[in-house]
Enzyme design. Sequence first.
Site, PDB file in Angstrom:
ATOM      1  N   SER A 142       0.856  -1.187   0.000  1.00 28.80           N
ATOM      2  CA  SER A 142       0.000   0.000   0.000  1.00 28.80           C
ATOM      3  C   SER A 142       0.889   1.232   0.000  1.00 28.80           C
ATOM      4  O   SER A 142       2.037   1.179   0.458  1.00 28.80           O
ATOM      5  CB  SER A 142      -0.879   0.006   1.259  1.00 28.80           C
ATOM      6  OG  SER A 142      -1.515   1.265   1.431  1.00 28.80           O
ATOM      7  N   TYR A 155      -2.313  -0.506  10.414  1.00 35.30           N
ATOM      8  CA  TYR A 155      -2.213  -0.846   8.998  1.00 35.30           C
ATOM      9  C   TYR A 155      -0.887  -0.347   8.413  1.00 35.30           C
ATOM     10  O   TYR A 155      -0.143  -1.108   7.773  1.00 35.30           O
ATOM     11  CB  TYR A 155      -3.390  -0.236   8.239  1.00 35.30           C
ATOM     12  CG  TYR A 155      -3.451  -0.597   6.781  1.00 35.30           C
ATOM     13  CD1 TYR A 155      -3.866  -1.865   6.377  1.00 35.30           C
ATOM     14  CD2 TYR A 155      -3.105   0.320   5.793  1.00 35.30           C
ATOM     15  CE1 TYR A 155      -3.944  -2.206   5.037  1.00 35.30           C
ATOM     16  CE2 TYR A 155      -3.176  -0.005   4.451  1.00 35.30           C
ATOM     17  CZ  TYR A 155      -3.588  -1.268   4.076  1.00 35.30           C
ATOM     18  OH  TYR A 155      -3.654  -1.595   2.741  1.00 35.30           O
TER      19      TYR A 155
END
Length: 260
Positions: A142, A155
């Site tokens: 990501s 995350y």
Amino acid sequence: MSLKEKVAIVAGGGQNLGEHISYRLAREGYGVAVTDINEENAVTVASDIEKETGQNVIGFKADVTDEESVSEMVTRVKEELGRIDLLVFNAGVAKSTKITNFELEDWKMMVDVNLTGYFLCAREVSKVMIDQGEGSIIQINSKSGKVGSKHNAGYSSSKFGGVGLTQSLALDLAEHGVRVNSIMPGNLLKSPMFQSLIPSYAKKLNISEDEVEQVYIDKVPMKRGCTYEDVANAIVFYASDQASYMTGQSINVTGGQVMH
């Protein structure tokens, strides 16, 4: 070895981005093992792909956080499809909240799936690839693995860890002809994961929920969100011989939003 003989595992391949990747790899000529924590999804997606493409596609349950399950996954794919040329680690979870309200349970869940799961899958697959003398491992990471993300401590930390793991794996495996790279997508605005985070993003931005997507579009120089096909295009290239001199890289697919 022709592309038609190659075999890919898509961990977390039973829905959303993983499903799209599984379809794309089959269309590119790979035999595909679709694995997912949701057994029904994995089996259904695999059956649909096989019918559409005519490739050898299998689907079954695998828990990337469970050492035994991952080992059994790799053994089964090797036995049923003959070899493993590509691992796409797509399993991932996210929960967004301010650090003061961040539950340890949520932190552990994200680290277990996003980072430990990647470690376990890469470790077991690499044993097969070393024996073959070739292979490619690609982690779906990501842009939050490159830059910190407000209200996303768990995350982002797990994804930063994935970059370090990718670089370390690349160094471990280069002598064996195995390449390891991470793909860093921008915001997949239409994905269920992003959509599930819209309420918390609206809160942190102090805007209405229906304004969130546009805010994230406006952050991107190319003025659109990342799509599943943008990610799949990068995977196909970095798994191919055309990228044979590229390993240990974290490749941005962000429309210019992140450039380092």
